[in-house]
Design a protein around this motif. Structure first.
Motif, PDB file in Angstrom:
ATOM      1  N   SER A  19      -6.305   0.362  10.049  1.00 33.03           N
ATOM      2  CA  SER A  19      -7.218  -0.728  10.387  1.00 33.03           C
ATOM      3  C   SER A  19      -7.204  -1.858   9.357  1.00 33.03           C
ATOM      4  CB  SER A  19      -8.645  -0.200  10.561  1.00 33.03           C
ATOM      5  OG  SER A  19      -9.169   0.202   9.306  1.00 33.03           O
ATOM      6  N   THR A  20      -6.413  -1.706   8.313  1.00 38.97           N
ATOM      7  CA  THR A  20      -6.324  -2.766   7.311  1.00 38.97           C
ATOM      8  C   THR A  20      -4.868  -3.088   7.023  1.00 38.97           C
ATOM      9  OG1 THR A  20      -6.985  -3.475   5.099  1.00 38.97           O
ATOM     10  CG2 THR A  20      -6.425  -1.155   5.339  1.00 38.97           C
ATOM     11  N   ASP A  21      -4.609  -4.363   6.788  1.00 35.22           N
ATOM     12  CA  ASP A  21      -3.252  -4.763   6.432  1.00 35.22           C
ATOM     13  C   ASP A  21      -3.190  -5.182   4.968  1.00 35.22           C
ATOM     14  OD1 ASP A  21      -4.785  -7.020   6.730  1.00 35.22           O
ATOM     15  OD2 ASP A  21      -3.251  -8.162   7.809  1.00 35.22           O
ATOM     16  N   GLN A  22      -4.235  -4.857   4.214  1.00 38.78           N
ATOM     17  CA  GLN A  22      -4.328  -5.292   2.832  1.00 38.78           C
ATOM     18  C   GLN A  22      -3.881  -4.228   1.837  1.00 38.78           C
ATOM     19  OE1 GLN A  22      -8.371  -6.503   2.419  1.00 38.78           O
ATOM     20  NE2 GLN A  22      -8.151  -8.246   3.769  1.00 38.78           N
ATOM     21  N   VAL A  23      -3.320  -3.136   2.298  1.00 40.15           N
ATOM     22  CA  VAL A  23      -2.843  -2.084   1.409  1.00 40.15           C
ATOM     23  C   VAL A  23      -1.383  -2.378   1.088  1.00 40.15           C
ATOM     24  CG1 VAL A  23      -2.461   0.389   1.119  1.00 40.15           C
ATOM     25  CG2 VAL A  23      -4.429  -0.424   2.422  1.00 40.15           C
ATOM     26  N   ASP A  24      -1.065  -2.489  -0.202  1.00 37.81           N
ATOM     27  CA  ASP A  24       0.312  -2.807  -0.567  1.00 37.81           C
ATOM     28  C   ASP A  24       1.239  -1.633  -0.269  1.00 37.81           C
ATOM     29  OD1 ASP A  24       0.748  -1.184  -3.137  1.00 37.81           O
ATOM     30  OD2 ASP A  24      -1.063  -2.318  -3.644  1.00 37.81           O
ATOM     31  N   GLU A  25       2.515  -1.927  -0.162  1.00 38.10           N
ATOM     32  CA  GLU A  25       3.501  -0.933   0.252  1.00 38.10           C
ATOM     33  C   GLU A  25       3.618   0.240  -0.728  1.00 38.10           C
ATOM     34  OE1 GLU A  25       5.045  -0.618   3.204  1.00 38.10           O
ATOM     35  OE2 GLU A  25       3.743  -2.284   3.748  1.00 38.10           O
ATOM     36  N   GLU A  26       3.521  -0.028  -2.020  1.00 39.83           N
ATOM     37  CA  GLU A  26       3.617   1.052  -3.000  1.00 39.83           C
ATOM     38  C   GLU A  26       2.479   2.051  -2.814  1.00 39.83           C
ATOM     39  OE1 GLU A  26       3.727   1.899  -7.809  1.00 39.83           O
ATOM     40  OE2 GLU A  26       3.319  -0.127  -7.105  1.00 39.83           O
ATOM     41  N   LEU A  27       1.268   1.545  -2.629  1.00 37.87           N
ATOM     42  CA  LEU A  27       0.107   2.411  -2.438  1.00 37.87           C
ATOM     43  C   LEU A  27       0.226   3.187  -1.128  1.00 37.87           C
ATOM     44  CD1 LEU A  27      -2.339   3.133  -4.042  1.00 37.87           C
ATOM     45  CD2 LEU A  27      -3.560   1.224  -3.009  1.00 37.87           C
ATOM     46  N   LYS A  28       0.700   2.522  -0.078  1.00 37.79           N
ATOM     47  CA  LYS A  28       0.912   3.214   1.197  1.00 37.79           C
ATOM     48  C   LYS A  28       1.917   4.347   1.021  1.00 37.79           C
ATOM     49  CE  LYS A  28      -0.117  -0.023   4.882  1.00 37.79           C
ATOM     50  NZ  LYS A  28       0.415  -0.796   6.013  1.00 37.79           N
ATOM     51  N   HIS A  71     -10.182  -1.344  -1.988  1.00 37.05           N
ATOM     52  CA  HIS A  71     -10.519  -0.839  -0.652  1.00 37.05           C
ATOM     53  C   HIS A  71     -11.721   0.107  -0.731  1.00 37.05           C
ATOM     54  CE1 HIS A  71      -6.732  -2.550   0.581  1.00 37.05           C
ATOM     55  NE2 HIS A  71      -6.175  -1.935  -0.443  1.00 37.05           N
ATOM     56  N   PRO A  72     -12.883  -0.430  -1.033  1.00 35.86           N
ATOM     57  CA  PRO A  72     -14.054   0.431  -1.234  1.00 35.86           C
ATOM     58  C   PRO A  72     -14.427   1.258  -0.009  1.00 35.86           C
ATOM     59  CG  PRO A  72     -14.682  -1.889  -1.177  1.00 35.86           C
ATOM     60  CD  PRO A  72     -13.190  -1.842  -1.170  1.00 35.86           C
ATOM     61  N   ARG A  73     -13.999   0.845   1.179  1.00 35.59           N
ATOM     62  CA  ARG A  73     -14.311   1.602   2.385  1.00 35.59           C
ATOM     63  C   ARG A  73     -13.489   2.885   2.473  1.00 35.59           C
ATOM     64  NH1 ARG A  73     -12.268  -1.071   6.774  1.00 35.59           N
ATOM     65  NH2 ARG A  73     -11.739   0.766   7.931  1.00 35.59           N
ATOM     66  N   LEU A  74     -12.258   2.882   1.963  1.00 38.91           N
ATOM     67  CA  LEU A  74     -11.388   4.045   2.036  1.00 38.91           C
ATOM     68  C   LEU A  74     -11.534   4.967   0.833  1.00 38.91           C
ATOM     69  CD1 LEU A  74      -8.084   2.415   3.328  1.00 38.91           C
ATOM     70  CD2 LEU A  74      -9.719   3.761   4.625  1.00 38.91           C
ATOM     71  N   GLU A  75     -11.997   4.444  -0.263  1.00 41.89           N
ATOM     72  CA  GLU A  75     -12.081   5.223  -1.500  1.00 41.89           C
ATOM     73  C   GLU A  75     -12.922   6.488  -1.379  1.00 41.89           C
ATOM     74  OE1 GLU A  75     -13.816   6.623  -5.146  1.00 41.89           O
ATOM     75  OE2 GLU A  75     -14.914   5.365  -3.715  1.00 41.89           O
ATOM     76  N   PRO A  76     -14.082   6.466  -0.706  1.00 42.95           N
ATOM     77  CA  PRO A  76     -14.855   7.708  -0.592  1.00 42.95           C
ATOM     78  C   PRO A  76     -14.106   8.841   0.114  1.00 42.95           C
ATOM     79  CG  PRO A  76     -16.225   5.834  -0.010  1.00 42.95           C
ATOM     80  CD  PRO A  76     -14.811   5.332  -0.138  1.00 42.95           C
TER      81      PRO A  76
END
Length: 90
Positions: A19-28, A71-76
């Motif tokens: 649902s987000t496109d703001q995650v960089d490729e390395e983190l993905k 990405h505070p929404r995904l961190e938990p």
């Protein structure tokens, strides 16, 4: 090990990533590698004491720290996943 809870958390994580496109490729890439290792553990392809799984908790916690700021929404979800992995000893 509560496999259903782990599977639910992984599903939440995937949904959040999709649902987000703001995650960089390395983190993905790091998240997908973690997911793959957890999936192998859940499918019992390798034993829990396999060295591959020894650092799953630490990897999850490190990714959680990276996500906290961006990405505070995904961190938990990652934090809870790390806690579950710690409880099962991987």
């Amino acid at each position: 090990m509560d496999q259903e809870n782990l599977k639910d958390l992984l599903k939440q994580l995937h949904e959040g990533l999709n649902s987000t496109d703001q995650v960089d490729e390395e983190l993905k890439s790091l998240l997908h590698a973690l997911d793959s290792d957890i999936q192998q553990l859940l499918s019992a392809e390798k034993a829990q004491d396999d060295p591959v799984y020894a650092g799953l908790t630490e990897r999850s916690q490190a990714l959680s720290a990276q996500f906290a700021a961006k990405h505070p929404r995904l961190e938990p979800v990652l934090r809870e996943l790390g806690g579950m992995l710690e409880k099962i000893g991987v």
